[in-house]
Scaffold this active site. Structure first.
Site, short mmCIF file in Angstrom:
data_model
loop_
_atom_site.label_atom_id
_atom_site.label_comp_id
_atom_site.label_asym_id
_atom_site.label_seq_id
_atom_site.Cartn_x
_atom_site.Cartn_y
_atom_site.Cartn_z
N LYS A 125 -1.43 13.13 3.75
CA LYS A 125 -2.43 14.15 3.41
C LYS A 125 -3.54 14.17 4.45
O LYS A 125 -4.02 15.23 4.86
CB LYS A 125 -3.01 13.88 2.01
CG LYS A 125 -2.00 14.10 0.90
CD LYS A 125 -2.56 13.67 -0.44
CE LYS A 125 -1.49 13.73 -1.52
NZ LYS A 125 -1.86 13.01 -2.71
N LEU A 128 2.98 5.30 -3.97
CA LEU A 128 2.75 6.73 -3.76
C LEU A 128 1.55 7.15 -4.59
O LEU A 128 1.27 6.55 -5.64
CB LEU A 128 3.98 7.54 -4.20
CG LEU A 128 5.26 7.39 -3.37
CD1 LEU A 128 6.39 8.19 -4.00
CD2 LEU A 128 5.04 7.81 -1.92
N ASP A 129 0.88 8.20 -4.15
CA ASP A 129 -0.24 8.75 -4.93
C ASP A 129 0.28 9.28 -6.26
O ASP A 129 1.47 9.63 -6.39
CB ASP A 129 -0.89 9.93 -4.18
CG ASP A 129 -1.49 9.50 -2.86
OD1 ASP A 129 -1.80 8.30 -2.71
OD2 ASP A 129 -1.64 10.36 -1.97
N ILE A 130 -0.63 9.46 -7.20
CA ILE A 130 -0.22 9.92 -8.54
C ILE A 130 0.51 11.28 -8.48
O ILE A 130 1.47 11.51 -9.23
CB ILE A 130 -1.44 9.96 -9.50
CG1 ILE A 130 -0.99 10.25 -10.93
CG2 ILE A 130 -2.51 10.92 -9.04
CD1 ILE A 130 -2.04 9.98 -11.99
#
Ligand code: URA
Length: 238
Positions: free
Chosen positions: A186, A100-102
């Site tokens: 996103k 997952l993204d930060i």
């Protein structure tokens, strides 16, 4: 698994110490002395070190409720990683199933079972990943339809596969996707003219994030969670 790796995984020996004791003839494989560290050992092999049976380590499957600000990497110089709060031995053997993204929160799994990792992450198996997505603006009917039909992302040859979309709040949707392209959610929302302000993963295949885990907590998967049905291609909710 290689004999030296098995011994270093199952004992306090480092890999080079394991190689050395094998070369010195202190290890037996199915009752026979063996001096080749690289030999492959099958599931049922009986391995002993100076007459003591070596128990193979159990494979590990762990779910983590990832907080924001933490990265899905084994090591990072700038940010805390999901492994920092994971108090288990041999962390370097664990790999992330679906990063997952930060700034994204929610379900992340780590395992040292390479085959399971491949089956849960490979696009071939089409496991659905379900996200709760907070948006900048209420999504229009057209945007919801575009997402469910398959959005064309910038710089991608083909459109995304159709997503399952459910409106769950004025500016909130639940989105199920079967691919795992870079920043996919996103980019999908940007492609239809909206913007993700918060992203949380709730589920991968049939495995749901345990609601009892607060951000940063983890637990081992249950036997039912580990079991991946070879016939099933998606999760049980959308
Ligand atoms: N899609 C994204 O854009 N970010 C994530 O972290 C996961 C899916």
């Amino acid at each position: 698994m290689r004999l030296d790796k098995l011994i270093s995984n199952a004992t306090a020996f480092t890999r080079s110490q394991a190689k050395a004791v094998i070369k010195k003839g202190k290890v037996t494989l199915n009752g026979e002395p063996i001096t080749q560290p690289a030999i492959h050992v099958d599931e049922n092999a009986h391995v002993e070190y100076i007459g003591v049976a070596i128990k193979k380590p159990q494979l590990r499957y762990i779910m983590i409720n990832k907080p924001a600000g933490v990265v899905c990497a084994n090591v990072d110089k700038q940010h805390p990683t999901i492994f920092d709060s994971l108090f288990v031995p041999r962390k370097d053997a664990l790999h992330v199933a679906g990063r997952l993204d930060i700034d994204t929160t929610g379900l992340v799994m780590v395992t040292d079972d390479g085959q399971w990792l491949h089956r849960i992450t490979s696009p071939k198996h089409q496991h659905q990943k379900i996200y709760r997505v907070d948006l900048d603006a209420p999504p229009s009917e057209k945007q919801l339809r575009q997402l469910s039909e398959g959005v064309q992302l910038k710089d991608e040859e083909r459109p995304c596969q159709p997503a399952s979309v459910e409106l769950i709040g004025e500016k909130q949707i639940r989105l199920g996707i079967v691919e795992g392209k870079y920043h996919q959610v996103k980019r999908m929302l940007a492609a239809v003219g909206n913007h993700v302000v918060k992203l949380h993963r709730e589920q991968i295949a049939h495995i749901k994030l345990d609601e009892a885990l607060v951000a940063g907590q983890w637990r081992e998967l249950t036997e039912d969670e580990i079991l991946l049905d070879p016939e099933s291609s998606t999760g049980d909710s959308a």
